[in-house]
Design an enzyme around this catalytic site. Sequence first.
Site, PDB file in Angstrom:
ATOM      1  N   HIS A  81       1.015  36.786 -11.606  1.00 26.82           N
ATOM      2  CA  HIS A  81       0.116  35.628 -11.676  1.00 26.82           C
ATOM      3  C   HIS A  81      -0.210  35.102 -10.274  1.00 26.82           C
ATOM      4  CE1 HIS A  81      -1.922  33.209 -14.532  1.00 26.82           C
ATOM      5  NE2 HIS A  81      -1.124  32.162 -14.562  1.00 26.82           N
ATOM      6  N   ASN A 125      -2.268  25.427 -13.523  1.00 29.36           N
ATOM      7  CA  ASN A 125      -3.019  24.665 -14.528  1.00 29.36           C
ATOM      8  C   ASN A 125      -3.874  23.559 -13.941  1.00 29.36           C
ATOM      9  OD1 ASN A 125      -1.493  26.295 -16.139  1.00 29.36           O
ATOM     10  ND2 ASN A 125      -0.378  24.659 -17.152  1.00 29.36           N
ATOM     11  N   ASP A 170      -5.554  37.011 -10.866  1.00 30.74           N
ATOM     12  CA  ASP A 170      -5.038  38.127 -11.653  1.00 30.74           C
ATOM     13  C   ASP A 170      -5.899  38.294 -12.908  1.00 30.74           C
ATOM     14  OD1 ASP A 170      -3.704  35.497 -12.230  1.00 30.74           O
ATOM     15  OD2 ASP A 170      -2.876  36.591 -13.925  1.00 30.74           O
ATOM     16  N   ASN A 174      -5.482  29.887 -17.132  1.00 35.01           N
ATOM     17  CA  ASN A 174      -5.436  28.433 -16.931  1.00 35.01           C
ATOM     18  C   ASN A 174      -5.967  27.980 -15.578  1.00 35.01           C
ATOM     19  OD1 ASN A 174      -4.466  27.871 -19.491  1.00 35.01           O
ATOM     20  ND2 ASN A 174      -2.338  28.162 -18.869  1.00 35.01           N
TER      21      ASN A 174
END
Length: 190
Positions: free
Chosen positions: A19, A66, A91, A112
């Site tokens: 991520h 987020n 990613d 997110n």
Amino acid sequence: MQIWTGLGNPGPRYALQRHNVGFMAMDVLADMHGFGPIQKKFQGWVQEGRIGGEKVILLKPATFMNESGRSVGEAMRFYKLDTDALTVFHDELDIDPFRVKVKQGGGHAGHNGLRSIDQHLGAEFRRVRLGIGHPGHKDRVHGYVLGNYGKSEQDGLAAMLGAVSAEAPWLAEGNNPRFMSEVAMRMQDD
């Protein structure tokens, strides 16, 4: 001037996770293109420099994935830039590992960080989609994305990040097809 943002989560425990490949891309770009020192700005870390003939601000939001849009939005407003000056490196599950695709606008596909930027700025920004592949079943996605790259993946990761950085001048001048083509050719050579 352009703002290139890499998406990731701050802190050493996240550093090698799939991520965080957007953060990794920012680090390699800054290193390879001789960017200036890291500054704390816009709820993140910023480095200024040039890629090709273009002035580029590299931004790594420190807000956690987020809330990436808060940091990116603050930087875009400060420099009075529109979304056509923004490139987001992230990613991408739907692309094979170490493949790179560029697209303008689009949905967030459950990512997110992209969702947050969409909420703050709209969806019409350029995305550099860094392939991480899919673990095969949606129940395994969370653990896979937040998992570290394995030892066997290190060479592929380094090759992809090196290729992205080496061919970044094409991206800076807005030639997305040439950038993708050159990155793909460089990856075949490795």
